[in-house]
Motif scaffolding. Structure first.
Motif, PDB file in Angstrom:
ATOM      1  N   TRP A 178       5.671   2.859  14.215  1.00 31.29           N
ATOM      2  CA  TRP A 178       5.028   2.471  13.015  1.00 31.29           C
ATOM      3  C   TRP A 178       4.112   2.140  12.635  1.00 31.29           C
ATOM      4  N   LYS A 179       3.449   2.107  11.775  1.00 29.95           N
ATOM      5  CA  LYS A 179       1.690   1.666  11.877  1.00 29.95           C
ATOM      6  C   LYS A 179       1.323   0.910  10.653  1.00 29.95           C
ATOM      7  N   PRO A 180       2.002  -0.485  10.164  1.00 27.59           N
ATOM      8  CA  PRO A 180       1.758  -1.121   9.153  1.00 27.59           C
ATOM      9  C   PRO A 180       0.471  -0.911   8.727  1.00 27.59           C
ATOM     10  N   THR A 181       0.015  -1.524   7.424  1.00 26.28           N
ATOM     11  CA  THR A 181      -1.226  -1.636   6.557  1.00 26.28           C
ATOM     12  C   THR A 181      -1.939  -3.265   6.607  1.00 26.28           C
ATOM     13  N   PRO A 182      -2.572  -3.891   7.314  1.00 27.38           N
ATOM     14  CA  PRO A 182      -3.144  -5.148   7.898  1.00 27.38           C
ATOM     15  C   PRO A 182      -2.787  -5.439   6.481  1.00 27.38           C
ATOM     16  N   LEU A 183      -2.239  -6.979   6.906  1.00 24.95           N
ATOM     17  CA  LEU A 183      -1.455  -7.614   5.110  1.00 24.95           C
ATOM     18  C   LEU A 183      -3.327  -7.742   4.177  1.00 24.95           C
ATOM     19  N   LYS A 184      -4.452  -8.160   4.598  1.00 27.28           N
ATOM     20  CA  LYS A 184      -5.192  -8.336   3.710  1.00 27.28           C
ATOM     21  C   LYS A 184      -5.061  -7.375   2.955  1.00 27.28           C
ATOM     22  N   GLN A 185      -5.648  -6.012   3.407  1.00 23.53           N
ATOM     23  CA  GLN A 185      -5.249  -5.229   3.021  1.00 23.53           C
ATOM     24  C   GLN A 185      -4.894  -4.911   1.280  1.00 23.53           C
ATOM     25  N   VAL A 186      -3.249  -5.099   2.323  1.00 21.80           N
ATOM     26  CA  VAL A 186      -2.120  -5.349   1.259  1.00 21.80           C
ATOM     27  C   VAL A 186      -2.225  -6.104  -0.570  1.00 21.80           C
ATOM     28  N   VAL A 187      -2.253  -7.153   0.350  1.00 24.72           N
ATOM     29  CA  VAL A 187      -2.844  -8.167  -0.611  1.00 24.72           C
ATOM     30  C   VAL A 187      -4.152  -7.469  -1.535  1.00 24.72           C
ATOM     31  N   ARG A 188      -5.150  -7.056  -1.244  1.00 28.78           N
ATOM     32  CA  ARG A 188      -6.725  -6.339  -1.804  1.00 28.78           C
ATOM     33  C   ARG A 188      -5.713  -5.090  -2.958  1.00 28.78           C
ATOM     34  N   GLU A 189      -4.934  -4.245  -2.538  1.00 31.31           N
ATOM     35  CA  GLU A 189      -4.492  -3.183  -3.180  1.00 31.31           C
ATOM     36  C   GLU A 189      -3.780  -3.695  -4.189  1.00 31.31           C
ATOM     37  N   THR A 190      -2.661  -5.128  -3.989  1.00 29.00           N
ATOM     38  CA  THR A 190      -1.864  -4.745  -4.929  1.00 29.00           C
ATOM     39  C   THR A 190      -2.528  -5.789  -5.822  1.00 29.00           C
ATOM     40  N   VAL A 191      -3.292  -6.623  -4.799  1.00 22.69           N
ATOM     41  CA  VAL A 191      -4.048  -7.741  -6.257  1.00 22.69           C
ATOM     42  C   VAL A 191      -4.911  -6.650  -7.295  1.00 22.69           C
ATOM     43  N   GLN A 192      -5.043  -5.539  -7.054  1.00 25.83           N
ATOM     44  CA  GLN A 192      -6.093  -4.566  -7.849  1.00 25.83           C
ATOM     45  C   GLN A 192      -5.047  -4.114  -8.648  1.00 25.83           C
ATOM     46  N   TRP A 193      -3.956  -3.279  -8.422  1.00 25.60           N
ATOM     47  CA  TRP A 193      -2.677  -2.738  -8.872  1.00 25.60           C
ATOM     48  C   TRP A 193      -2.349  -4.284 -10.091  1.00 25.60           C
ATOM     49  N   TYR A 194      -2.454  -4.708 -10.170  1.00 30.37           N
ATOM     50  CA  TYR A 194      -1.930  -6.207 -11.866  1.00 30.37           C
ATOM     51  C   TYR A 194      -2.915  -6.623 -12.000  1.00 30.37           C
ATOM     52  N   ASN A 195      -3.890  -6.251 -11.079  1.00 30.18           N
ATOM     53  CA  ASN A 195      -4.905  -6.801 -12.647  1.00 30.18           C
ATOM     54  C   ASN A 195      -4.729  -5.755 -13.632  1.00 30.18           C
ATOM     55  N   ASP A 196      -4.713  -4.693 -12.824  1.00 27.43           N
ATOM     56  CA  ASP A 196      -4.700  -3.247 -13.852  1.00 27.43           C
ATOM     57  C   ASP A 196      -3.343  -3.071 -14.743  1.00 27.43           C
ATOM     58  N   ALA A 197      -2.199  -4.086 -14.359  1.00 26.87           N
ATOM     59  CA  ALA A 197      -0.888  -3.557 -15.314  1.00 26.87           C
ATOM     60  C   ALA A 197      -0.983  -5.017 -16.438  1.00 26.87           C
ATOM     61  N   TYR A 198      -2.118  -5.705 -16.491  1.00 23.98           N
ATOM     62  CA  TYR A 198      -2.069  -6.618 -17.053  1.00 23.98           C
ATOM     63  C   TYR A 198      -2.574  -4.881 -18.968  1.00 23.98           C
ATOM     64  N   GLY A 199      -3.143  -4.609 -18.695  1.00 20.54           N
ATOM     65  CA  GLY A 199      -3.440  -3.903 -19.518  1.00 20.54           C
ATOM     66  C   GLY A 199      -2.256  -2.590 -19.864  1.00 20.54           C
ATOM     67  N   LEU A 200      -1.697  -1.588 -18.761  1.00 20.67           N
ATOM     68  CA  LEU A 200      -1.035  -1.609 -18.169  1.00 20.67           C
ATOM     69  C   LEU A 200       0.445  -1.486 -18.911  1.00 20.67           C
ATOM     70  N   TYR A 201       0.728  -2.820 -18.781  1.00 19.47           N
ATOM     71  CA  TYR A 201       2.278  -3.025 -19.212  1.00 19.47           C
ATOM     72  C   TYR A 201       2.613  -3.762 -20.015  1.00 19.47           C
ATOM     73  N   PRO A 202       2.083  -4.210 -21.548  1.00 19.64           N
ATOM     74  CA  PRO A 202       2.819  -5.370 -21.846  1.00 19.64           C
ATOM     75  C   PRO A 202       3.205  -5.709 -22.117  1.00 19.64           C
ATOM     76  N   ASN A 203       4.456  -4.692 -21.558  1.00 13.96           N
ATOM     77  CA  ASN A 203       6.451  -5.495 -21.529  1.00 13.96           C
ATOM     78  C   ASN A 203       6.748  -6.215 -20.822  1.00 13.96           C
ATOM     79  N   GLU A 204       6.055  -5.739 -19.643  1.00  9.92           N
ATOM     80  CA  GLU A 204       6.223  -6.154 -18.171  1.00  9.92           C
ATOM     81  C   GLU A 204       5.374  -7.760 -18.551  1.00  9.92           C
ATOM     82  N   ARG A 205       4.511  -7.838 -19.097  1.00 12.66           N
ATOM     83  CA  ARG A 205       2.888  -8.605 -19.340  1.00 12.66           C
ATOM     84  C   ARG A 205       3.796  -9.824 -20.059  1.00 12.66           C
ATOM     85  N   SER A 206       4.521  -9.653 -20.925  1.00  8.25           N
ATOM     86  CA  SER A 206       5.323  -9.932 -22.048  1.00  8.25           C
ATOM     87  C   SER A 206       5.965 -11.427 -21.575  1.00  8.25           C
TER      88      SER A 206
END
Length: 414
Positions: free
Chosen positions: A312-340
């Motif tokens: 088992w080789k987990p991703t460092p937590l700071k990288q998890v946060v970085r990638e997740t934050v970036q995904w949700y930044n993009d989600a504002y524009g990509l997923y209007p229903n979920e954003r609403s």
């Protein structure tokens, strides 16, 4: 040389947060033939286009009175190499699955939780290990813990049933692998916990409500992408390498770091470059926003899973946060229903009847979402221009006739 047949996998769930990511990971390996059993809900984010067209589907509500009959009629005599169960929350549905499948599978991967330790005897260990899942023998204590955490109780009952059933049916030659997960972080979280916190932080200037935490407890978290990769690893080791190391094993898997919710929110604030705002994080044991952590026993001991044997080789937590934050930044524009949906949830939970604050919040979110859409279109356009540049710079006199096609393909894969 004949092409190797694909490993056949039956997935209960497979369209949600953890299951969806796992199915996508397996599809990318081109080594698995996947059948997904769920209630037919493909509305979360992009599961309808990301997963549904590439798997076989069976629409069954596992809690319905005719679930066994429908499963049996649909599956028939089909054989599977593995079953992955993301959607079992009570013992009856697992009993039904085993009743239908009988001995027509080799490995049952059950997705469990660190909540099982909540209904077990307290230990002096700082971190919960796999061997700490011991129920109290005193009936009053057993009932008290069961009432305190019915979710953990039901998940542990399923584990206990799988173990007992396997021990009774060893002649049928199947095994289990149980993965105990802490709170899960990452894209497409159907619980909306992450996006709620991120939206609260990003628009704190509009909302003007301090972040609240109900505990100082340090606990474990896990990245959804790591779960998907590890399940793919288990299946690959078992069916492509003919390994038996995961047979009848229970494993805690989590990030290495053990942090408080205060620490996690601080890392999100830092990743969003909002430290200058000095967003307050206050302790309030009675807060209505009490998402993380979902347990009271603290973090997980992952030394067994992290050993050389289980890898088992987990991703460092700071990288998890970085990638997740970036995904949700993009989600504002990509997923209007979920954003609403998230906007309405924040309005209901944080803003109550403050229409002035809500108006400013709504305006700022919509403006940010529009900017996200514009940025994505610009990035897509630049990406297309890069492809053109790559093709234009290929020497057409080269002896390698397939060079142009290879270059463009590799670029699209990135």
């Amino acid at each position: 040389m004949a092409e190797r047949s694909k490993t056949k996998v039956l997935v209960f769930g497979g369209n949600g947060f953890i299951g969806g990511e796992t199915v996508v990971e397996l599809l990318a390996l081109h080594a698995f033939d996947i059948t997904v059993v769920n209630r037919g809900n493909w509305k979360d984010y992009d599961s309808n286009i990301r997963i549904r067209p590439f798997v076989k589907t069976i629409n069954v509500d596992r809690k319905s009175s005719n679930a066994v009959e429908k499963l049996r009629n649909t599956i028939g005599d089909e054989q599977f190499d593995a079953v992955i169960d993301f959607s079992a929350y009570d013992t009856d549905v697992v009993k039904d699955a085993l009743k239908v499948l009988e001995d027509r599978f080799k490995l049952y991967i059950y997705i469990s939780t660190d909540s099982v330790y909540e209904v077990c005897l307290p230990t002096s260990n700082e971190l919960s290990s796999e061997t700490d899942s011991i129920r109290p023998t005193d009936s009053d204590e057993y009932e008290s813990l069961r009432r305190k955490d019915s979710y953990g109780h039901k998940k542990l009952k399923i584990e206990e049933h799988l173990i007992q059933w396997q021990s009774k049916t060893k002649a049928h030659n199947w095994s289990y692998a149980i993965l105990r997960l802490p709170d899960v972080l990452g894209p497409r979280d159907s619980t909306d916990r992450w996006w709620f916190y991120q939206m609260w932080i990003q628009f704190y200037s509009s909302i003007q409500k301090p972040l609240e935490v109900s505990t100082h407890l340090r606990s474990s978290y896990i990245y959804v992408n790591d779960i998907a990769r590890y399940i793919a690893y288990i299946l690959s080791k078992t069916f492509l390498d003919s390994s038996t190391i995961f047979f009848n094993q229970i494993l805690n898997i989590a990030c290495t770091e053990i942090v408080s919710i205060h620490d996690l929110l601080s890392v999100i604030i830092d990743e969003l470059n909002l430290t200058d705002l000095r967003i307050p994080i206050r302790y309030n044991p009675n807060t209505d926003v009490d998402f993380f952590p979902s347990v009271t026993r603290g973090g997980l001991n992952i030394s067994k899973a992290s050993s050389t044997q289980y890898s088992w080789k987990p991703t460092p937590l700071k990288q998890v946060v970085r990638e997740t934050v970036q995904w949700y930044n993009d989600a504002y524009g990509l997923y209007p229903n979920e954003r609403s949906h998230m906007i309405k949830r924040i309005r209901r939970s944080l803003l109550k009847d403050d229409e002035t604050t809500y108006g400013k919040f709504l305006y700022d979110v919509n403006r940010y979402s529009t900017q996200s859409i514009i940025k994505r279109k610009r990035d897509d356009r630049e990406e297309e221009e890069k492809k053109i540049v790559i093709v234009d710079h290929i020497d057409v006199r080269s002896d390698h006739g397939d060079h142009r096609e290879h270059k463009v393909f590799k670029h699209n894969e990135m």
